[in-house]
Design a protein around this motif. Structure first.
Motif, mmCIF file in Angstrom:
data_model
loop_
_atom_site.group_PDB
_atom_site.id
_atom_site.type_symbol
_atom_site.label_atom_id
_atom_site.label_comp_id
_atom_site.label_asym_id
_atom_site.label_seq_id
_atom_site.Cartn_x
_atom_site.Cartn_y
_atom_site.Cartn_z
ATOM 1 N N SER A 150 13.811 -45.604 21.348
ATOM 2 C CA SER A 150 12.464 -46.155 21.368
ATOM 3 C C SER A 150 11.419 -45.053 21.438
ATOM 4 C CB SER A 150 12.304 -47.103 22.563
ATOM 5 O OG SER A 150 10.993 -47.596 22.641
ATOM 6 N N ALA A 151 11.706 -43.994 22.221
ATOM 7 C CA ALA A 151 10.769 -42.878 22.330
ATOM 8 C C ALA A 151 10.644 -42.128 21.009
ATOM 9 C CB ALA A 151 11.215 -41.931 23.434
ATOM 10 N N VAL A 152 11.782 -41.897 20.355
ATOM 11 C CA VAL A 152 11.756 -41.222 19.054
ATOM 12 C C VAL A 152 11.009 -42.074 18.038
ATOM 13 C CG1 VAL A 152 13.162 -40.385 17.136
ATOM 14 C CG2 VAL A 152 13.874 -39.929 19.495
ATOM 15 N N ARG A 153 11.295 -43.363 18.042
ATOM 16 C CA ARG A 153 10.637 -44.274 17.103
ATOM 17 C C ARG A 153 9.126 -44.262 17.314
ATOM 18 N NH1 ARG A 153 12.790 -49.461 18.534
ATOM 19 N NH2 ARG A 153 11.047 -49.725 19.956
ATOM 20 N N GLY A 154 8.697 -44.292 18.559
ATOM 21 C CA GLY A 154 7.273 -44.331 18.838
ATOM 22 C C GLY A 154 6.555 -43.052 18.479
ATOM 23 N N ASN A 155 7.222 -41.919 18.620
ATOM 24 C CA ASN A 155 6.587 -40.633 18.341
ATOM 25 C C ASN A 155 6.651 -40.230 16.872
ATOM 26 O OD1 ASN A 155 5.672 -39.183 20.961
ATOM 27 N ND2 ASN A 155 7.642 -40.090 21.501
ATOM 28 N N LEU B 87 16.210 -47.979 13.587
ATOM 29 C CA LEU B 87 15.139 -47.814 14.562
ATOM 30 C C LEU B 87 15.204 -48.863 15.670
ATOM 31 C CD1 LEU B 87 14.091 -46.139 12.103
ATOM 32 C CD2 LEU B 87 11.786 -46.836 12.767
ATOM 33 N N GLY B 88 16.172 -49.782 15.587
ATOM 34 C CA GLY B 88 16.291 -50.825 16.582
ATOM 35 C C GLY B 88 15.252 -51.910 16.424
ATOM 36 N N LEU B 89 14.822 -52.167 15.188
ATOM 37 C CA LEU B 89 13.745 -53.127 14.941
ATOM 38 C C LEU B 89 14.224 -54.413 14.267
ATOM 39 C CD1 LEU B 89 10.869 -50.721 13.835
ATOM 40 C CD2 LEU B 89 11.162 -51.865 16.031
ATOM 41 N N LEU B 90 15.515 -54.702 14.332
ATOM 42 C CA LEU B 90 16.001 -55.978 13.825
ATOM 43 C C LEU B 90 15.664 -57.083 14.824
ATOM 44 C CD1 LEU B 90 19.499 -54.962 12.402
ATOM 45 C CD2 LEU B 90 17.323 -55.177 11.190
ATOM 46 N N PRO B 91 15.573 -58.335 14.374
ATOM 47 C CA PRO B 91 15.221 -59.429 15.295
ATOM 48 C C PRO B 91 16.174 -59.506 16.481
ATOM 49 C CG PRO B 91 15.112 -60.168 13.018
ATOM 50 C CD PRO B 91 15.716 -58.798 12.982
ATOM 51 N N GLU B 92 15.648 -59.903 17.616
ATOM 52 C CA GLU B 92 16.459 -60.047 18.822
ATOM 53 C C GLU B 92 17.505 -61.144 18.634
ATOM 54 O OE1 GLU B 92 14.108 -60.663 22.246
ATOM 55 O OE2 GLU B 92 12.970 -58.789 22.043
ATOM 56 N N GLY B 93 18.649 -60.955 19.291
ATOM 57 C CA GLY B 93 19.710 -61.954 19.249
ATOM 58 C C GLY B 93 20.737 -61.721 18.164
#
Length: 344
Positions: free
Chosen positions: A95-100, A64-70
């Motif tokens: 991000s759109a898919v994750r949010g919906n 989902l692209g939610l790992l810590p930045e960096g």
């Protein structure tokens, strides 16, 4: 009161297929998740358990692209939703898919919520962005969600900052934020770790109630076997980046088959254990994920290991009907698979 979840439908709403996740540092490559697959259906709860560092959070939140930045990360495999493969789309579309489609309840709501903004506007912004509500409707919706998760006087709490809430109230606000976008799947990452037993029970009951009302699929990341027993329909046990056992909760908890699962359950404190008696523990430590060897990763700590266990990776294969009530109980262990195939 026990809340009964809806009967899961036949088709998965989300499926991770042969996921591999490599994390990169200046000097090392860490195989955090190694060829793992799982799926979940509407109205179902899947618990993912294992020691710290086993890959639970990376496997669940990474696509989902939610790992810590960096963090430099490379994904292989698929993460399939009704809107497509999350790993095959751009960051903005993901991000759109994750949010919906997804709502996320993080372990530490104090760091997940913006400390500089009031609680209510954070919920309202989420509803406007992903549910398409007007500003007035989004505020009404945010107050309604605060009331729904059991926060008293939601009209007043709407204007409060996160630091003005207790730990249990912040977790309720975190759940309200996750629900603001009308998700189909709720990812809960250790949602009760920092809470006392009474508040923990309240939060779990709240999640089950919301699931029953909305038909949500819930992926629960936890190390608490008690939470798994009371909340989940199915459980996947992870060790060193791999799923080593998976099945219905009744099968895995009552008839644990993989030596790691057996050790994990044996280490859970029992009320009947005499005071002063040493608790059972799994000897040794998990392997270094930057220098992995062939074969089963649990070999150095396994009481049932044979020399051949170190030569090849055991597949996650179904057990015979003799040892399991359903054909979905699977284990990655050559020794236990062979025992289950032996005639009685």
């Amino acid at each position: 009161m026990q809340v009964t979840t809806q009967e899961p439908r036949s088709q998965p709403i989300y499926a991770v297929d042969r996921l591999i996740v490599d994390l990169y540092t200046d000097k090392r490559t860490i195989r955090a998740v190694d060829d793992c697959s799982f799926s979940i259906k509407p109205g179902e709860t899947l618990a993912i358990v294992g020691e710290s560092g086993s890959g639970k959070t990376v496997m669940t939140l990474g696509p989902l692209g939610l790992l810590p930045e960096g963090i430099a990360v490379h994904f292989r495999g698929k993460a399939l939703t009704a809107r497509g493969d999350l790993l095959a789309v751009s960051g903005r579309h993901r991000s759109a898919v994750r949010g919906n489609d997804f709502g996320v309840v993080f372990q530490d709501p104090l760091s997940a919520l913006n400390p500089m903004r009031r609680i209510g506007p954070q919920l309202a912004e989420q509803a406007r962005r992903f549910a398409g509500l007007s500003a007035v409707a989004a505020k009404t919706d945010a107050i309604s969600n605060l009331r729904r998760v059991g926060i008293a006087d939601p009209e007043d709490r709407y204007w409060r900052y996160p630091h003005e809430f207790s730990g249990g109230m912040r977790q309720r606000a975190m759940i309200a934020l996750a629900l603001a976008s009308r998700p189909k799947i709720l990812l809960a990452d250790e949602p009760t770790t920092a809470l006392d037993a009474t508040v923990q029970a309240q939060i779990l009951a709240l999640l089950k109630q919301i699931q029953a009302e909305d038909g949500l699929a819930i992926v629960l990341i936890t190390h608490d076997i008690g939470v798994v027993a009371g909340m989940a329909d199915r459980v996947a046990v992870m060790y060193a980046g791999r799923i080593v056992e998976e099945g219905a909760v009744a099968d895995v908890l009552k008839t644990p088959t993989h030596p790691y699962t057996q050790g994990l359950l044996s280490s859970v404190p029992d009320l009947d254990t005499p005071i002063g008696e040493r608790l059972t523990e799994i000897p040794g430590a998990p392997p270094d994920l930057s220098s992995l060897k062939a074969g089963c990763r649990f070999v150095p700590r396994c009481f049932a290991a044979t020399p051949s266990c170190a030569l090849a990776r055991p597949p996650l294969a179904p057990l015979s009907s003799v040892t399991s009530t359903t054909p979905t109980h699977r284990v990655a262990c050559f020794v236990m698979q062979s025992k289950c195939q032996e005639p009685i």
